[in-house]
Structures are given as structure tokens and as C-alpha cells.
Design a protein around this motif. Structure first.
Motif, PDB file in Angstrom:
ATOM      1  N   GLY A  81      -9.622-106.325 -31.835  1.00 45.55           N
ATOM      2  CA  GLY A  81      -9.123-107.684 -31.706  1.00 45.55           C
ATOM      3  C   GLY A  81      -9.860-108.437 -30.606  1.00 45.55           C
ATOM      4  N   THR A  82      -9.443-109.685 -30.381  1.00 48.82           N
ATOM      5  CA  THR A  82     -10.075-110.512 -29.348  1.00 48.82           C
ATOM      6  C   THR A  82      -9.905-109.883 -27.973  1.00 48.82           C
ATOM      7  OG1 THR A  82      -9.606-112.485 -30.679  1.00 48.82           O
ATOM      8  CG2 THR A  82     -10.186-112.837 -28.376  1.00 48.82           C
ATOM      9  N   ARG A  83      -8.786-109.189 -27.769  1.00 47.82           N
ATOM     10  CA  ARG A  83      -8.544-108.548 -26.473  1.00 47.82           C
ATOM     11  C   ARG A  83      -9.609-107.506 -26.159  1.00 47.82           C
ATOM     12  NH1 ARG A  83      -2.471-106.515 -25.838  1.00 47.82           N
ATOM     13  NH2 ARG A  83      -3.388-105.923 -23.816  1.00 47.82           N
ATOM     14  N   GLY A  84     -10.204-106.915 -27.204  1.00 44.91           N
ATOM     15  CA  GLY A  84     -11.239-105.915 -26.991  1.00 44.91           C
ATOM     16  C   GLY A  84     -12.470-106.495 -26.315  1.00 44.91           C
ATOM     17  N   LEU A  85     -12.733-107.794 -26.562  1.00 48.39           N
ATOM     18  CA  LEU A  85     -13.889-108.452 -25.940  1.00 48.39           C
ATOM     19  C   LEU A  85     -13.649-108.750 -24.465  1.00 48.39           C
ATOM     20  CD1 LEU A  85     -14.843-110.953 -28.786  1.00 48.39           C
ATOM     21  CD2 LEU A  85     -16.121-108.916 -28.091  1.00 48.39           C
ATOM     22  N   PHE A  86     -12.391-108.653 -24.038  1.00 49.31           N
ATOM     23  CA  PHE A  86     -12.058-108.899 -22.635  1.00 49.31           C
ATOM     24  C   PHE A  86     -11.525-107.637 -21.966  1.00 49.31           C
ATOM     25  CE2 PHE A  86     -12.114-113.062 -24.532  1.00 49.31           C
ATOM     26  CZ  PHE A  86     -12.676-113.868 -23.551  1.00 49.31           C
ATOM     27  N   ALA A  87     -11.932-106.478 -22.509  1.00 45.34           N
ATOM     28  CA  ALA A  87     -11.527-105.201 -21.926  1.00 45.34           C
ATOM     29  C   ALA A  87     -12.141-105.055 -20.538  1.00 45.34           C
ATOM     30  CB  ALA A  87     -11.984-104.048 -22.820  1.00 45.34           C
ATOM     31  N   GLY A  88     -11.385-104.458 -19.634  1.00 45.34           N
ATOM     32  CA  GLY A  88     -11.875-104.249 -18.279  1.00 45.34           C
ATOM     33  C   GLY A  88     -11.858-105.505 -17.431  1.00 45.34           C
ATOM     34  N   PHE A  89     -10.987-106.452 -17.803  1.00 47.67           N
ATOM     35  CA  PHE A  89     -10.915-107.731 -17.092  1.00 47.67           C
ATOM     36  C   PHE A  89     -10.649-107.541 -15.593  1.00 47.67           C
ATOM     37  CE2 PHE A  89      -7.718-110.685 -15.343  1.00 47.67           C
ATOM     38  CZ  PHE A  89      -8.483-111.836 -15.241  1.00 47.67           C
ATOM     39  N   LEU A  90      -9.571-106.809 -15.261  1.00 47.21           N
ATOM     40  CA  LEU A  90      -9.183-106.650 -13.859  1.00 47.21           C
ATOM     41  C   LEU A  90     -10.221-105.880 -13.039  1.00 47.21           C
ATOM     42  CD1 LEU A  90      -6.955-107.494 -11.948  1.00 47.21           C
ATOM     43  CD2 LEU A  90      -5.770-105.340 -12.440  1.00 47.21           C
ATOM     44  N   PRO A  91     -10.713-104.710 -13.534  1.00 49.76           N
ATOM     45  CA  PRO A  91     -11.737-104.001 -12.743  1.00 49.76           C
ATOM     46  C   PRO A  91     -12.992-104.836 -12.481  1.00 49.76           C
ATOM     47  CG  PRO A  91     -10.868-102.579 -14.456  1.00 49.76           C
ATOM     48  CD  PRO A  91     -10.326-103.947 -14.721  1.00 49.76           C
ATOM     49  N   ARG A  92     -13.403-105.632 -13.478  1.00 47.86           N
ATOM     50  CA  ARG A  92     -14.615-106.448 -13.302  1.00 47.86           C
ATOM     51  C   ARG A  92     -14.390-107.526 -12.246  1.00 47.86           C
ATOM     52  NH1 ARG A  92     -19.537-108.251 -14.714  1.00 47.86           N
ATOM     53  NH2 ARG A  92     -19.854-110.380 -15.454  1.00 47.86           N
ATOM     54  N   VAL A  93     -13.223-108.184 -12.287  1.00 50.59           N
ATOM     55  CA  VAL A  93     -12.934-109.237 -11.314  1.00 50.59           C
ATOM     56  C   VAL A  93     -12.811-108.642  -9.909  1.00 50.59           C
ATOM     57  CG1 VAL A  93     -11.167-110.883 -10.556  1.00 50.59           C
ATOM     58  CG2 VAL A  93     -11.860-110.823 -12.953  1.00 50.59           C
ATOM     59  N   ILE A  94     -12.133-107.490  -9.799  1.00 51.26           N
ATOM     60  CA  ILE A  94     -11.949-106.842  -8.498  1.00 51.26           C
ATOM     61  C   ILE A  94     -13.303-106.464  -7.888  1.00 51.26           C
ATOM     62  CG2 ILE A  94     -11.083-104.729  -7.380  1.00 51.26           C
ATOM     63  CD1 ILE A  94      -8.684-104.882  -9.276  1.00 51.26           C
ATOM     64  N   LYS A  95     -14.254-106.114  -8.738  1.00 54.61           N
ATOM     65  CA  LYS A  95     -15.581-105.715  -8.262  1.00 54.61           C
ATOM     66  C   LYS A  95     -16.476-106.934  -8.004  1.00 54.61           C
ATOM     67  CE  LYS A  95     -17.394-102.385 -10.515  1.00 54.61           C
ATOM     68  NZ  LYS A  95     -18.039-101.672 -11.642  1.00 54.61           N
ATOM     69  N   VAL A  96     -16.467-107.887  -8.914  1.00 57.38           N
ATOM     70  CA  VAL A  96     -17.399-109.016  -8.841  1.00 57.38           C
ATOM     71  C   VAL A  96     -17.027-109.989  -7.725  1.00 57.38           C
ATOM     72  CG1 VAL A  96     -18.168-111.092 -10.059  1.00 57.38           C
ATOM     73  CG2 VAL A  96     -18.148-108.891 -11.235  1.00 57.38           C
ATOM     74  N   ALA A  97     -15.728-110.303  -7.576  1.00 48.76           N
ATOM     75  CA  ALA A  97     -15.307-111.309  -6.595  1.00 48.76           C
ATOM     76  C   ALA A  97     -15.732-110.956  -5.168  1.00 48.76           C
ATOM     77  CB  ALA A  97     -13.794-111.537  -6.679  1.00 48.76           C
ATOM     78  N   PRO A  98     -15.399-109.760  -4.655  1.00 50.89           N
ATOM     79  CA  PRO A  98     -15.856-109.448  -3.288  1.00 50.89           C
ATOM     80  C   PRO A  98     -17.362-109.303  -3.172  1.00 50.89           C
ATOM     81  CG  PRO A  98     -14.766-107.535  -4.274  1.00 50.89           C
ATOM     82  CD  PRO A  98     -14.542-108.695  -5.187  1.00 50.89           C
ATOM     83  N   ALA A  99     -18.007-108.770  -4.230  1.00 51.99           N
ATOM     84  CA  ALA A  99     -19.463-108.615  -4.192  1.00 51.99           C
ATOM     85  C   ALA A  99     -20.147-109.977  -4.063  1.00 51.99           C
ATOM     86  CB  ALA A  99     -19.953-107.888  -5.442  1.00 51.99           C
ATOM     87  N   CYS A 100     -19.701-110.941  -4.872  1.00 53.61           N
ATOM     88  CA  CYS A 100     -20.273-112.289  -4.813  1.00 53.61           C
ATOM     89  C   CYS A 100     -19.981-112.948  -3.464  1.00 53.61           C
ATOM     90  CB  CYS A 100     -19.708-113.155  -5.942  1.00 53.61           C
ATOM     91  SG  CYS A 100     -20.325-112.725  -7.585  1.00 53.61           S
ATOM     92  N   ALA A 101     -18.757-112.756  -2.962  1.00 52.05           N
ATOM     93  CA  ALA A 101     -18.371-113.373  -1.691  1.00 52.05           C
ATOM     94  C   ALA A 101     -19.201-112.833  -0.537  1.00 52.05           C
ATOM     95  CB  ALA A 101     -16.879-113.126  -1.437  1.00 52.05           C
ATOM     96  N   ILE A 102     -19.371-111.513  -0.480  1.00 56.13           N
ATOM     97  CA  ILE A 102     -20.138-110.895   0.609  1.00 56.13           C
ATOM     98  C   ILE A 102     -21.609-111.279   0.517  1.00 56.13           C
ATOM     99  CG2 ILE A 102     -20.899-108.683   1.586  1.00 56.13           C
ATOM    100  CD1 ILE A 102     -18.217-107.542   0.520  1.00 56.13           C
ATOM    101  N   MET A 103     -22.149-111.226  -0.692  1.00 59.24           N
ATOM    102  CA  MET A 103     -23.565-111.520  -0.885  1.00 59.24           C
ATOM    103  C   MET A 103     -23.911-112.953  -0.468  1.00 59.24           C
ATOM    104  SD  MET A 103     -26.539-110.451  -1.855  1.00 59.24           S
ATOM    105  CE  MET A 103     -27.846-111.596  -1.433  1.00 59.24           C
ATOM    106  N   ILE A 104     -23.163-113.921  -0.969  1.00 58.19           N
ATOM    107  CA  ILE A 104     -23.525-115.318  -0.714  1.00 58.19           C
ATOM    108  C   ILE A 104     -23.234-115.720   0.726  1.00 58.19           C
ATOM    109  CG2 ILE A 104     -21.305-116.344  -1.422  1.00 58.19           C
ATOM    110  CD1 ILE A 104     -24.861-117.720  -2.107  1.00 58.19           C
ATOM    111  N   SER A 105     -22.136-115.214   1.311  1.00 59.87           N
ATOM    112  CA  SER A 105     -21.809-115.578   2.695  1.00 59.87           C
ATOM    113  C   SER A 105     -22.822-114.973   3.662  1.00 59.87           C
ATOM    114  CB  SER A 105     -20.389-115.135   3.055  1.00 59.87           C
ATOM    115  OG  SER A 105     -20.208-113.756   2.833  1.00 59.87           O
TER     116      SER A 105
END
Length: 356
Positions: free
Chosen positions: A311-335
Motif C-alpha cells: 500500500g501507500t504506507r509501504g512507500l513511507f516505511a521507516g518514517f520515524l527512524p529516517r527523521v530521527i537520523k536526518v534532522a540532527p545530522a542536517c542540523a549539526i552539519m549546517i550549523s
């Protein structure tokens, strides 16, 4: 050397200084995010031990039935494909014994029983590629943004969108052949001499473009992510900079803007990330068992297959782990990058004042 190079039009710093700032950010990002992913992988390995890999993933290999397993590891900057063959090719840190009840428990037990360095297991191989790729990407973005701004004569929201897309396209194109080479080295455990022979054979058979295999799915994920990320980053940073309660807090502004823009871009490009993960696993499959490997599906066919099966939900699998990883990585890198640029700007200004 830096003094002789002309500074970029917008930042007041040289390309070399931009490279130093982005390289520092890449290293700090990796040092912070790697422990999070090492713990995640150890927890996953505990739930699905290597010995319990599904028999459907086993194929004949000579006279012995060979089991294998692929898993993805990320240091905050790039994905890293590990291929385990016959239980022997896995990294020692992946197979290390231990029973963990949760993330915090894993952090404590790994540190206590295996030492603090174990939390950064697997980091050196990815840094060899991740840091140069990040340096190319961020430096190219700043140069393109300043060039487009100078050509257009006025600031436009389309500038970060276009500069981000082009910078990422260039970085992916440069790094893509190295990704393939790295996968072959890890999956087949080739010597450098054998690797050269393997690459020559592949080029002779399929042409030079064979070295960019997997380029398409990577571009479809990374280029939209980059365009959205820089568009939102410049937008959010401009808005936050105008808030009186954040006056002068440049590090806070950059950190918050990076986290917000990274989260938005990660969510909107998640379907492409799911497909990219599937393709990376297929790549590991084809490297370990060429006989079993089938002709790779196109990105759109793979998306349709995932949607039909999950289903459509399959295309958004791993939503929380990806956000938890990407958000701090982007914040640390750019700052860190913005802090480094500010440091060099002040340094250049002081040198100019002393020279007067």
C-alpha cells in the motif's frame, strides 16, 4: 594559499576555506550520528540473528548452501552497504554478543562491555568517501548560489533550489563509481589487483557507464532532497534571523533551520529513499550471487511493486527512524559549516585590517 585565492562573492571567504568548513562539519556530524546507527543495527541484529536469515535468501554456492544478509549503515552523511556472506563477511561489531532491552540499555552495555570506541565501529571506511563527497557538495552549493545571485542581480527563492539540485547532482555523479567499487570490495573481499581486473572486465563488457550503475535511483532521492533542503533552509533562516528574540544567535538559527529543513525534505522524499534502499540491497545481492541476480527494475516499477504489496504506507516505511537520523545530522552539519564560514570571514577581515 588561501590568501591568494579570491573570496567568493557572497561569503567573503575562499573556496579552500569553504572546503575546510564543510570538511570539519562532515567529521563532527559523523562522530555524533554514527553511535546512533551502530546501536540501531545492533538492536536489529539481536531481533534477527544472522543464523535465522530466511532460507528463501539462501542459494546454492558451489557445493555448500550459502546464506547471506545485507544491511545498511549510515554515518549521518551517506548510506553504507554491508554484505554478510556465509556468516563470515559481517563486521565483528555487527555480530558482537549482547542482549539489550532498548536503546539506552544498548548504549550503556556496549560502552561498559566493549569500550567507548565500539560506538564508532564501521566509521573509518565511510569517512573516506563521506567527507570528500560532503566537501564537494557544500562548496559547490555556495559557489553556485553566489554565481547565480551575481548573474541574476537580485535574490530569488529559486536560487537555493537550483543551486542545491545542481550541487547534489555533481557530487552524486563524482562519487557514484566509488560507491560501486566499495560495494565490490566489501561483498567479494577482492584485493586491489583483483578489483582492477574486475573493473576492466566490467568496462570492456558493458562500457564506462557501467561504473555509474545505481546512479539513477540515487539522483532521484538525493537531488530533490537537496533542492528542498536548501530552499527551506534559506527560507527558515531568513525568517528566524528577523526574530528579535534570536538576534545575534547565529548558531541557534543555523541549527534550528537545518533541523526543520532536513525533516521536511526527508519526509517529502521518503518514497525515493525506500526505493534507494531496495536497490542497494539488490546491488548487494547481485555482487554476492551473480547467478541469482535478476535484471534490476526501474525506480517507478519498483515503487509500483512496493505500493501493490504494502500500500501507500509501504512507500513511507521507516518514517520515524529516517527523521530521527536526518534532522540532527542536517542540523549539526549546517550549523558547524556556518560557524566555520563565520570564523574564516572574521579571520579574513582582521587580516585585511592589519594589511591597511
Amino acid at each position: 594559499m588561501a590568501e591568494k585565492m579570491s573570496p567568493s562573492p557572497g561569503g567573503g571567504i575562499t573556496p579552500l576555506q569553504q572546503m575546510l568548513a564543510s570538511g570539519t562539519g562532515a567529521i563532527l556530524t559523523s562522530l555524533f550520528v554514527t553511535p546512533l546507527d551502530v546501536v540501531k543495527i545492533r538492536l536489529q541484529a539481536q531481533r534477527t540473528p544472522f543464523s535465522k536469515v530466511l532460507a528463501a535468501q539462501s542459494v546454492p554456492w558451489g557445493a555448500q548452501p550459502a546464506t547471506w544478509k545485507c544491511f545498511l549503515y549510515c554515518n549521518g552523511l551517506m548510506d553504507h552497504l554491508y554484505v554478510c556472506q556465509n556468516g563470515n563477511g559481517c563486521s565483528a561489531w555487527y555480530k558482537a554478543p549482547g542482549h539489550f532491552t532498548g536503546t539506552l540499555d544498548a548504549f550503556v552495555k556496549i560502552t561498559r562491555n566493549e569500550g567507548l570506541r565500539s560506538l564508532w565501529s564501521g566509521l573509518p571506511p565511510t569517512l573516506v568517501m563521506a567527507v570528500p563527497a560532503t566537501v564537494i557538495y557544500f562548496t559547490a552549493y555556495d559557489q553556485l548560489r553566489d554565481y547565480l545571485h551575481a548573474r541574476m542581480g537580485s535574490w530569488s527563492h529559486s536560487i537555493p533550489l537550483l543551486a542545491g539540485a545542481l550541487a547534489r547532482l555533481g557530487a552524486v555523479t563524482v562519487i557514484s563509481p566509488l560507491e560501486l567499487i566499495r560495494t565490490k570490495l566489501q561483498s567479494q573481499q577482492l584485493s586491489y589487483r583483483e578489483l582492477r581486473a574486475c573493473i576492466r572486465s566490467a568496462v570492456a563488457q558493458d562500457g564506462w557507464l557501467s561504473l555509474w550503475r545505481g546512479w539513477g535511483p540515487t539522483v532521484l532521492r538525493d537531488v530533490p532532497f537537496s533542492a528542498l533542503y536548501w530552499f527551506n533552509y534559506e527560507l527558515v533562516r531568513t525568517w528566524l534571523s528577523g526574530q528579535p528574540w534570536l538576534d545575534g544567535a547565529t548558531f541557534t538559527v543555523s541549527f534550528t533551520s537545518g533541523a526543520i529543513s532536513g525533516t521536511v525534505a526527508a519526509v517529502l522524499t521518503l518514497p525515493f529513499d525506500v526505493v534507494k534502499t531496495q536497490r542497494q540491497i539488490e546491488l548487494g545481492d547481485s555482487e554476492v550471487h551473480p547467478v541469482k541476480a535478476s535484471k534490476p527494475s526501474s525506480t517507478w516499477l519498483l515503487m509500483q511493486r512496493i505500493r501493490a504489496e504494502s500500500g501507500t504506507r509501504g512507500l513511507f516505511a521507516g518514517f520515524l527512524p529516517r527523521v530521527i537520523k536526518v534532522a540532527p545530522a542536517c542540523a549539526i552539519m549546517i550549523s558547524t559549516y556556518e560557524f566555520g564560514k563565520s570564523f574564516f570571514q572574521k579571520l579574513n577581515q582582521e587580516q585585511q585590517l592589519r594589511g591597511l
